[in-house]
Design a protein around this motif. Structure first.
Motif, mmCIF file in Angstrom:
data_model
loop_
_atom_site.group_PDB
_atom_site.id
_atom_site.type_symbol
_atom_site.label_atom_id
_atom_site.label_comp_id
_atom_site.label_asym_id
_atom_site.label_seq_id
_atom_site.Cartn_x
_atom_site.Cartn_y
_atom_site.Cartn_z
ATOM 1 N N VAL A 48 0.829 -1.204 0.000
ATOM 2 C CA VAL A 48 0.000 0.000 0.000
ATOM 3 C C VAL A 48 0.865 1.257 0.000
ATOM 4 C CG1 VAL A 48 -1.689 1.332 1.316
ATOM 5 C CG2 VAL A 48 -1.889 -1.162 1.195
ATOM 6 N N VAL A 64 -4.313 4.258 -3.714
ATOM 7 C CA VAL A 64 -4.455 5.045 -2.486
ATOM 8 C C VAL A 64 -3.799 6.419 -2.581
ATOM 9 C CG1 VAL A 64 -4.528 2.906 -1.170
ATOM 10 C CG2 VAL A 64 -2.377 4.181 -1.324
ATOM 11 N N PHE A 68 -4.189 8.392 1.186
ATOM 12 C CA PHE A 68 -3.469 7.822 2.325
ATOM 13 C C PHE A 68 -2.146 8.573 2.522
ATOM 14 C CE2 PHE A 68 -5.232 3.183 2.303
ATOM 15 C CZ PHE A 68 -6.519 3.686 2.268
ATOM 16 N N MET A 83 -5.602 7.348 6.720
ATOM 17 C CA MET A 83 -6.431 6.975 5.575
ATOM 18 C C MET A 83 -7.643 7.894 5.515
ATOM 19 S SD MET A 83 -6.205 2.814 5.964
ATOM 20 C CE MET A 83 -6.892 2.817 7.604
ATOM 21 N N ASP A 90 -11.271 -0.432 0.133
ATOM 22 C CA ASP A 90 -10.144 -0.365 1.062
ATOM 23 C C ASP A 90 -10.296 -1.376 2.193
ATOM 24 O OD1 ASP A 90 -10.254 3.194 0.676
ATOM 25 O OD2 ASP A 90 -8.812 1.808 -0.237
#
Length: 120
Positions: A48, A64, A68, A83, A90
């Motif tokens: 991520v 993301v 994020f 986040m 997600d």
């Protein structure tokens, strides 16, 4: 083996925000790049976000980017993932680990992870 503990997950509505945390051992934390991974049911674990030792360089998965933010506090042996604008996709168990930056090779063992569920 280096071990980590993830915590802070929970249930959040779409569009909401959540910050999850990762605690590592003092012996290695401040000497390694770190990363967040996630694994959704029936899917493979995916990278991520990652962050270099001093937090000066970060990198995100396309899914993301802009939502994020990864950060770390080496004085506390902690790493975080903020986040925002969360989406149902997600939803996953989130894990942290130490990595070699150039190769993305994992350096530690996997913890229990922390569950993030995005649902109305």
């Amino acid at each position: 083996q280096v071990e980590f503990v993830e915590f802070g997950g929970g249930l959040v509505q779409p569009g909401g925000s959540l910050r999850i945390s990762c605690a590592g051992s003092e012996s290695i934390f401040a000497r390694t790049a770190m990363a967040w991974y996630r694994q959704a049911p029936g899917k493979e674990r995916e990278l991520v976000a990652r962050i270099k030792i001093f937090g000066d360089t970060t990198d995100y998965a396309d899914a993301v980017k802009g939502r994020f933010a990864i950060s770390r506090d080496n004085t506390k042996n902690m790493m975080y993932l903020q986040m925002n604008n969360l989406k149902p996709e997600d939803t996953a168990t989130y894990y942290c680990n130490a990595i070699y930056w150039a190769t993305r090779t994992i350096r530690g063992s996997w913890g229990q992870g922390t569950q993030v569920t995005v649902s109305s």
